[in-house]
Design an enzyme around this catalytic site. Structure first.
Site, short mmCIF file in Angstrom:
data_model
loop_
_atom_site.label_atom_id
_atom_site.label_comp_id
_atom_site.label_asym_id
_atom_site.label_seq_id
_atom_site.Cartn_x
_atom_site.Cartn_y
_atom_site.Cartn_z
N LYS A 95 37.26 -7.58 84.95
CA LYS A 95 37.23 -6.75 83.75
C LYS A 95 35.81 -6.27 83.50
CE LYS A 95 38.64 -7.18 78.86
NZ LYS A 95 39.22 -8.12 77.88
N SER B 192 43.04 -5.99 75.48
CA SER B 192 41.82 -5.41 76.06
C SER B 192 41.72 -5.63 77.56
CB SER B 192 40.57 -5.95 75.36
OG SER B 192 40.33 -7.30 75.65
N SER C 119 44.19 -11.02 74.33
CA SER C 119 43.80 -9.98 75.28
C SER C 119 43.91 -10.36 76.75
CB SER C 119 42.38 -9.49 74.98
OG SER C 119 42.41 -8.58 73.90
#
Length: 526
Positions: free
Chosen positions: A126, A206, A230
């Site tokens: 990420k 997210s 998330s």
């Protein structure tokens, strides 16, 4: 002592999973007429490998007998990114050194000097996880200048384990902590990530790019981060596995923060075995040591508390009813529960996060080129129209700037109450009903992505474990109108290994994974 025992149990889980066999190729994966198929990669440099269903232990067995190389596997994933990612927009950038990393792993395999089960395995990160040689932006143009120059601690662990850092995934900008009505999966740097199952639907949370990339088989595993939901919500909504570890089990160093009191990075994968192997590396566990085969324990005699959450809709509740019956058929006892204190947790969490974000983002920005603190970040967004192409708001930034400091007595009392009630909500429920875990729906069916409306994501199931710092794990449970629904499992502090073991048994029993079909839309307007 607690953390050391967790690492040992993680090693045992891995061994048990290998003995039991991770979920193998599903019959459903052979269905024809379902759009782009990851098994096509077998003709693109990874002979005989179905990227949808292969597990890390299976890949390592192939590398050990010489029928597969990390270079071939990495090439297959890079080609899939080139071919498939334009549909879903999950990968921001690939690492130009990925094939050199893979070649180094191949040399270690030839010399019999492999570093463990992640050696040669492609991993996506990420884009709020620092990498020394690639940009780390948190999705914001404010950080899009140059690389941080140092790796996050978890990246150091991955590199030491021989993993191939394949690239960075898109995310909800600033991990969805900017606007009051954000659109998950959108960032100023990467644009909008789409759900691979139905392309006009949202990927949630997210860690949206990490989950969508895994659903599309663009890497073997990915790293997500979570403050509240998330990791697990995108995992559930994209039909993959996501594990939010116990707070502190994985280092936060070098990860763009929201709150040190709740933030953690964790593994996302297409099966629980791969998630467990990855967590063992992230947390410093020893994956080479044999132990009790905790992964073999199955479901017989396990007690699971089902928290239904009817607010997520009757279709999701029907998935939970079917799930409970399948677990009972496998010998588990399923009892219905309602963890207490949820309304009070909802009242207290957000104000506490505002104060913590102001403290932690100021400290992080001071280490990077660009805005030096939250006030300068707000000014940057106001001055750059590209940061407002999906939604203009930065209300959470503004509220955090005005929030009381973490030295404020009222803040400190609220965080102490949050910690106490969140832990009691899980501990008391598990003790009262003598449970091995609490289960709930991870997510509703994915909503249509809409910048003007924003998200429709009031999903309370992730909050108790997130606020308490306890582990949670989402595994695929079923679907509603082609859209995946996950089952969220929660357990007590640092019970990560036991939770992953239970999750592996649940995964084998539910057998719920289905490949994405990349449908343009579903429903009456499709």
């Amino acid at each position: 002592m607690r953390k050391r025992s967790t690492a040992t149990l993680l090693a045992a889980l891995v061994v048990g999973s290998l003995c039991a066999g991770a979920p193998g190729p599903r019959a459903e994966a052979a269905e024809s007429g379902v759009g782009i198929r990851p098994s096509a990669a077998s003709s693109q440099g990874a002979p005989g490998v179905d990227l949808d269903t292969v597990t890390i232990p299976e890949l390592q067995a192939r590398m050990a007998d010489g029928s597969l190389t990390s270079s071939a596997l990495t090439t297959a994933y890079l080609r899939r990114i080139e071919t498939i990612d334009p549909k879903i927009n999950a990968v921001l950038r690939t690492d130009p050194t990925a094939l050199r990393q893979a070649a180094a792993s191949d040399a270690r395999h030839r010399d019999g000097d492999i570093r463990g089960p992640l050696d040669g395995i492609p991993v996506l990160l990420k884009d709020n996880v620092n990498t020394r040689d690639m940009a780390t932006t948190a999705g914001s143009l404010a950080l899009a200048g140059g690389p941080p120059g140092t790796d996050a601690a978890l990246v150091t662990r991955l590199r030491a384990a021989g993993a191939v850092i394949l690239g960075k995934t898109n995310l909800s900008e600033w991990a969805n902590f900017r606007a009051a009505k954000p659109t998950s999966g959108w960032s100023g740097v990467g644009g909008q990530t789409n759900n691979p199952y139905v392309l006009d639907r949202n990927p949630c949370g997210s860690s949206s790019g990490s989950a969508a990339a895994l659903a599309a088989s663009l890497a073997q595993v990915a790293i997500g981060t979570e403050t509240d939901g998330s990791i697990v919500c995108p995992a559930g909504m994209n039909g993959v596995v996501g594990h939010k570890p116990s707070l502190g089990l994985v280092s936060r160093a070098g990860v763009v923060p929201i709150s040190a009191e709740q933030d953690t990075a964790g593994p996302m994968a297409r099966n629980v075995t791969d998630a467990a192997l990855t967590l063992a590396v992230l947390s410093g566990g020893d994956t080479s040591r044999p132990g009790d085969a905790v992964g073999l324990s199955g479901l017989r005699g396990k007690r699971i508390g089902l928290w239904r959450l009817p607010s997520l809709g009757p279709e999701v509740d029907a998935v939970m009813t079917r799930t409970a019956q399948r677990l009972r058929d496998a010998g588990a006892e399923v009892v219905e529960v309602t963890p207490p204190y949820q309304q009070r947790l909802a009242e207290l969490e957000f104000p506490a996060l505002l104060s913590e974000f102001h403290r932690d983002i100021d400290a992080y920005l001071a280490t990077r080129d660009g805005p030096r603190d939250l006030a300068e970040l707000i000014e940057f967004n106001s001055a750059h129209p590209a940061e407002r192409t999906c939604f203009a708001g930065q209300e959470l930034f503004e509220q955090a700037l005005a929030a009381p400091p973490v030295t404020d007595p009222e803040y400190r009392a609220n965080r102490a109450e949050l910690r106490d009630l969140s832990r009691r909500s899980i501990d008391e429920t598990m003790a009262t009903h003598r449970l091995d875990a609490i289960a709930s729906p991870t997510n509703p069916p994915a909503w249509t992505t809409d910048c003007a409306r924003g998200d429709n994501d009031v999903i309370p199931s992730s909050t108790p474990a997130a606020v308490a710092g306890y582990p949670s794990l989402s595994v695929p449970a079923g679907s509603v109108d082609q859209l995946p629904v996950g089952l969220l499992l929660m357990a007590g502090d640092h019970e990560d290994a036991a939770l992953l073991s239970l999750g592996a048994a649940v995964e084998r029993r539910l057998h719920a994974w289905r490949p994405p079909r990349y449908l343009p839309s579903v429903g009456p307007d499709a």
